[in-house]
Write a protein that holds these residues in place. Sequence first.
Motif, PDB file in Angstrom:
ATOM      1  N   UNK A 156      -1.992  13.172  -3.120  1.00  0.00           N
ATOM      2  CA  UNK A 156      -2.541  11.832  -2.926  1.00  0.00           C
ATOM      3  C   UNK A 156      -1.994  10.904  -4.000  1.00  0.00           C
ATOM      4  N   UNK A 157      -1.462   9.773  -3.572  1.00  0.00           N
ATOM      5  CA  UNK A 157      -1.015   8.754  -4.531  1.00  0.00           C
ATOM      6  C   UNK A 157      -0.787   7.433  -3.803  1.00  0.00           C
ATOM      7  N   UNK A 158      -0.696   6.322  -4.546  1.00  0.00           N
ATOM      8  CA  UNK A 158      -0.351   5.045  -3.914  1.00  0.00           C
ATOM      9  C   UNK A 158       1.076   5.056  -3.380  1.00  0.00           C
ATOM     10  N   UNK A 159       1.272   4.419  -2.219  1.00  0.00           N
ATOM     11  CA  UNK A 159       2.618   4.249  -1.663  1.00  0.00           C
ATOM     12  C   UNK A 159       2.986   2.772  -1.536  1.00  0.00           C
ATOM     13  N   UNK A 160       2.023   1.891  -1.837  1.00  0.00           N
ATOM     14  CA  UNK A 160       2.267   0.438  -1.843  1.00  0.00           C
ATOM     15  C   UNK A 160       1.196  -0.196  -2.700  1.00  0.00           C
ATOM     16  N   UNK A 161       1.607  -1.264  -3.405  1.00  0.00           N
ATOM     17  CA  UNK A 161       0.649  -2.014  -4.220  1.00  0.00           C
ATOM     18  C   UNK A 161       1.010  -3.485  -4.245  1.00  0.00           C
ATOM     19  N   UNK A 162      -0.001  -4.318  -4.285  1.00  0.00           N
ATOM     20  CA  UNK A 162       0.137  -5.727  -4.622  1.00  0.00           C
ATOM     21  C   UNK A 162      -0.635  -5.941  -5.913  1.00  0.00           C
ATOM     22  N   UNK A 163      -0.648  -7.146  -6.475  1.00  0.00           N
ATOM     23  CA  UNK A 163      -1.437  -7.343  -7.694  1.00  0.00           C
ATOM     24  C   UNK A 163      -2.922  -7.015  -7.542  1.00  0.00           C
ATOM     25  N   UNK A 164      -3.457  -7.103  -6.314  1.00  0.00           N
ATOM     26  CA  UNK A 164      -4.896  -6.892  -6.137  1.00  0.00           C
ATOM     27  C   UNK A 164      -5.262  -5.697  -5.268  1.00  0.00           C
ATOM     28  N   UNK A 165      -4.320  -5.152  -4.511  1.00  0.00           N
ATOM     29  CA  UNK A 165      -4.658  -4.121  -3.528  1.00  0.00           C
ATOM     30  C   UNK A 165      -3.703  -2.937  -3.604  1.00  0.00           C
ATOM     31  N   UNK A 166      -4.171  -1.825  -3.040  1.00  0.00           N
ATOM     32  CA  UNK A 166      -3.414  -0.573  -3.051  1.00  0.00           C
ATOM     33  C   UNK A 166      -3.493   0.075  -1.680  1.00  0.00           C
ATOM     34  N   UNK A 167      -2.390   0.657  -1.233  1.00  0.00           N
ATOM     35  CA  UNK A 167      -2.379   1.553  -0.081  1.00  0.00           C
ATOM     36  C   UNK A 167      -2.188   2.959  -0.620  1.00  0.00           C
ATOM     37  N   UNK A 168      -3.244   3.771  -0.483  1.00  0.00           N
ATOM     38  CA  UNK A 168      -3.216   5.128  -0.995  1.00  0.00           C
ATOM     39  C   UNK A 168      -3.038   6.108   0.157  1.00  0.00           C
ATOM     40  N   UNK A 169      -2.085   7.022  -0.001  1.00  0.00           N
ATOM     41  CA  UNK A 169      -1.769   8.035   1.015  1.00  0.00           C
ATOM     42  C   UNK A 169      -2.161   9.402   0.503  1.00  0.00           C
ATOM     43  N   UNK A 170      -2.878  10.147   1.344  1.00  0.00           N
ATOM     44  CA  UNK A 170      -3.218  11.540   1.039  1.00  0.00           C
ATOM     45  C   UNK A 170      -2.726  12.422   2.182  1.00  0.00           C
ATOM     46  N   UNK A 171      -2.121  13.556   1.818  1.00  0.00           N
ATOM     47  CA  UNK A 171      -1.594  14.512   2.805  1.00  0.00           C
ATOM     48  C   UNK A 171      -2.423  15.790   2.774  1.00  0.00           C
ATOM     49  N   UNK A 172      -2.744  16.296   3.949  1.00  0.00           N
ATOM     50  CA  UNK A 172      -3.501  17.537   4.067  1.00  0.00           C
ATOM     51  C   UNK A 172      -2.577  18.728   3.857  1.00  0.00           C
TER      52      UNK A 172
END
Length: 254
Positions: free
Chosen positions: A238-254
């Motif tokens: 699990x880790x971020x794959x995209x970020x802006x100054x205020x937001x994050x898209x976090x991806x986790x793989x099973x």
Amino acid sequence: MADTGTTATDWQAWQQSWDRQQEWYMPDREERFRIMLDMVEAFVGTEPRVLDLACGTGTITARLLARFPGATSTGVDLDPALLAIARGTFEGDGRVTFVEADLKDPAWPALLPYGAYDAVLTATALHWLRTGPLETLYGQVAELVRYGGAFMNADHMIDDNTPRINAAERTQRHARMDRAMREGALDWAEWWQLAAKDPALAAPTARRFEIYGAHADGETPSAAWHARVLREKGFAEARPVWRSPSDTLLLALK
């Protein structure tokens, strides 16, 4: 957008209105969705079975099906007004199912049409939850994602270790939002006032405020917190794959 009694409600107009209101807060919203779907394609292909978690008006589902026509989507939410827009928008589309459920109810997964999904996707929604219920939810999500599948959460994830950066970002964001308001953008409260005046949405809007109140009583922990909890609940990575100054898209793989 209102139903005049002679024509049906223009659900697409409500979708577009919701998008514009959300973009007032998040001008890079579409970029988040593009990266999210890039990751869907990379890990689970172009015909995935997707759970649109806290789906709202079906924003993720709309972009999923536009890019991957062979995908199927289950949208789950509790908000009766946003679900009304979602159901109206996708009426007759056999690829889409909507489920009304409270994500804080331990039994909500039993209401889903499938026991496993290739991907579970959510955006700008889970900050409505406090960390305790969110940890429980992440455990349930881990059980719903098949081995090799993905979970993605795009949301506000605040790092308390960077107070000066956080303050500068907040000041800049609010200045941009103020400019947009002067140019006629609707904020959250104004959008809901408009929905309450539409005959097709007045009753569902009243119900949603009975359920939720004015706004979230949730929390916005850091991306590191989200990644740690997701790994503890059964995801391998699990880790971020995209970020802006205020937001994050976090991806986790099973």
